[in-house]
Write a protein that holds these residues in place. Structure first.
Motif, mmCIF file in Angstrom:
data_model
loop_
_atom_site.group_PDB
_atom_site.id
_atom_site.type_symbol
_atom_site.label_atom_id
_atom_site.label_comp_id
_atom_site.label_asym_id
_atom_site.label_seq_id
_atom_site.Cartn_x
_atom_site.Cartn_y
_atom_site.Cartn_z
ATOM 1 N N THR A 430 0.849 -1.188 0.000
ATOM 2 C CA THR A 430 0.000 0.000 0.000
ATOM 3 C C THR A 430 0.888 1.243 0.000
ATOM 4 O O THR A 430 2.090 1.164 0.307
ATOM 5 N N PRO A 431 0.347 2.407 -0.357
ATOM 6 C CA PRO A 431 1.174 3.637 -0.300
ATOM 7 C C PRO A 431 1.806 3.860 1.071
ATOM 8 O O PRO A 431 2.951 4.309 1.172
ATOM 9 N N GLU A 432 1.055 3.542 2.134
ATOM 10 C CA GLU A 432 1.604 3.718 3.474
ATOM 11 C C GLU A 432 2.776 2.759 3.716
ATOM 12 O O GLU A 432 3.799 3.143 4.309
ATOM 13 N N LYS A 434 4.719 1.458 1.399
ATOM 14 C CA LYS A 434 5.849 1.915 0.579
ATOM 15 C C LYS A 434 6.608 3.032 1.288
ATOM 16 O O LYS A 434 7.850 3.062 1.273
#
Length: 493
Positions: A430-432, A434
């Motif tokens: 997820t972006p978090e 990453k």
């Protein structure tokens, strides 16, 4: 028309459901607790007992043979020395490296014999006495400790004999031939001056050599397994002392302060992104794989050995990328051993345990599956992990490829599985996650420049000793590599 593969896939899932519902996992745990320790002379390469009076051979080194009981005893000694638990799984993880060490020691002893070098028993006794003193034990206490861990005293004697013999070989053939000229010392001094103010690192290492491409995968996996054991609590220095193949192993793997350019670009870039107290690796270099422990960091030329103050870094949880179970597939096989009656259940479980220990890979598994005569045994083809019971799905994603699973026991009999191919894509981060990964991998800030006192240069004598040690290490590795390449070595496990 329903295919045979579809029928078999349905059978394996139904069988597994029955076995797992009857406590297969608990049975495996109980079996690990109650399994008797393997005895020398009747041990398989995995550390389990193997019936039969004939000693099995693990490897042949020129005219010498290494028995499987030699390998198991040495594995137990290695685990004891490294402070690692003596469990079947732990022995399985270290066996490849242990066997390679035994092969190297046979080559070293053979070379010593060729040069007319022998090690008197008195020297071996004195060396073992120093080992006992180092761990604050008397000789009787050391012998008792070995006996408690099923390690024959002869196993330690032979390891010490090989170490002393190889030291004498190197003293005769290498160390007297090393000459360091003034121009080499001058060049090293100039390199030191050019590095003043740059970071240097206090490093310990575990080094596993790679002499040919076919050894690469095994060496890398061994390095990864040793890192796993250290993360579980094993002492880095003890593991380095027992398994590392560099001269620094005798000094707990300690390399001292490492400056930029001393160990090659791969090591330099790894150290540049590391922090004190961090274990990194395995790092591939031309000679093999390195596992590095960064103990401290400072600027070249600074006085003392204090670690430079680091800018505070927030505690960052490194995200763990998970397997996409919905897309994961495995090519698996099974051996089903049904129990003919409740009275025969215990004997069926024992037969399955014995059979599991003899399996050497997917091809051997297929032959043994056919030999059972049970129609449900054999190749299951490719199976979607999502279609398996949850416990079985986790099992087939975790067991090493090409190795049989633990015996799954149930009221109806026993089941053994093997995964021959696995396609297990990972879920995207997820972006978090990453962002967490980038933060965890961010390099530390560079050290501040040296201020105050002028940089302290090493003496010419110190540099000469350092160069001699480096040259001796390089020549020693080449010497052993040449012995390996010219020898007849046959592995039988």
């Amino acid at each position: 028309m329903v295919s045979l593969r579809t029928v078999r896939s349905a059978v394996v899932m139904a069988t597994a459901c029955v076995i797992l519902a009857s406590g297969g996992s608990a049975g495996a745990a109980e079996r690990a607790k109650s399994a008797p320790p393997a005895q020398g002379g009747a041990s398989s390469a995995a550390g389990g007992a193997v019936g039969g009076a004939v000693e099995r051979i693990a490897a042949v080194v020129n005219e010498d043979a290494i028995s499987q009981s030699d390998v198991v005893a040495r594995a137990r000694l290695s685990l004891l020395n490294a402070g690692m638990p003596d469990t079947p799984d732990a022995r399985q993880r270290v066996l490849p490296q242990v066997l390679r060490q035994l092969v190297d020691e046979r080559l070293q002893l053979q070379e010593a014999k060729r040069l007319g070098i022998s090690i008197p028993s008195q020297e071996i006794d004195q060396a073992i006495g120093r080992i006992a003193e180092g761990v604050r034990l008397s000789r009787p206490q050391l012998n008792k400790l070995l006996a408690e861990h099923n390690v024959p005293v002869s196993t330690l004697n032979e390891q010490v004999r090989a170490t002393l013999a190889w030291q004498k070989v190197l003293q005769r053939r290498i160390r007297q031939e090393i000459m360091i000229g003034d121009e080499e010392i001058d060049a090293q001094l100039e390199r030191f001056k050019a590095a003043i103010g740059k970071p240097e690192y206090l490093v310990a290492e575990i080094f596993l050599s790679v002499d040919s491409p076919d050894q690469d995968d095994q060496a890398r996996r061994t390095a990864e397994r040793l890192m796993e054991e250290i993360k579980r609590g094993a002492n880095f220095a003890a593991v380095a002392r027992q398994f590392s193949q560099s001269a620094a192993a005798a000094n707990n793997g300690d390399l001292g302060w490492v400056r930029p350019g001393e160990m090659g670009g791969e090591i330099d870039s790894t150290l540049a992104s590391s922090r004190p107290g961090q274990m990194v690796g395995p790092v591939r270099t031309a000679g093999g794989y390195h596992v590095l422990l960064v103990r401290a960091r400072r600027a070249v030329g600074s006085a003392g050995s204090e670690e430079l103050p680091q800018a505070p870094r927030p505690a960052v949880q490194r995200p763990v990328q998970k397997i996409d179970v919905a897309k994961a597939k495995v090519h698996m096989k099974q051996i089903v051993l049904p129990s003919p009656s409740p009275e025969a259940l215990k004997a069926t479980h024992a037969a399955a345990e014995k059979l599991q220990k003899t399996i050497k890979g997917c091809g051997d598994f297929e032959e043994k599956a056919k030999a059972t005569g049970v129609p449900e045994s054999g190749d299951m083809g490719t199976v979607n992990v999502k279609d398996l019971p949850p416990q079985l799905g986790q099992l087939v994603l975790q067991i090493p490829i090409g190795r049989p699973s633990p015996v799954l026991k149930g009221q109806g009999g026993a089941l053994i599985l093997i995964v021959c191919k696995r396609d297990a894509p990972l879920l995207p981060l997820t972006p978090e996650e990453k962002a967490q990964l980038e933060a965890a991998n961010a390099p530390p800030p560079p050290p501040p420049p040296v201020k105050g006192e002028p940089a302290k240069l090493p003496s010419r004598e110190d540099i000469e000793q350092e160069l001699v040690a480096e040259r001796a290490e390089l020549l020693s590795r080449r010497y052993l590599r040449d012995l390996r390449r010219s020898a007849f070595v046959e592995y039988r496990v």
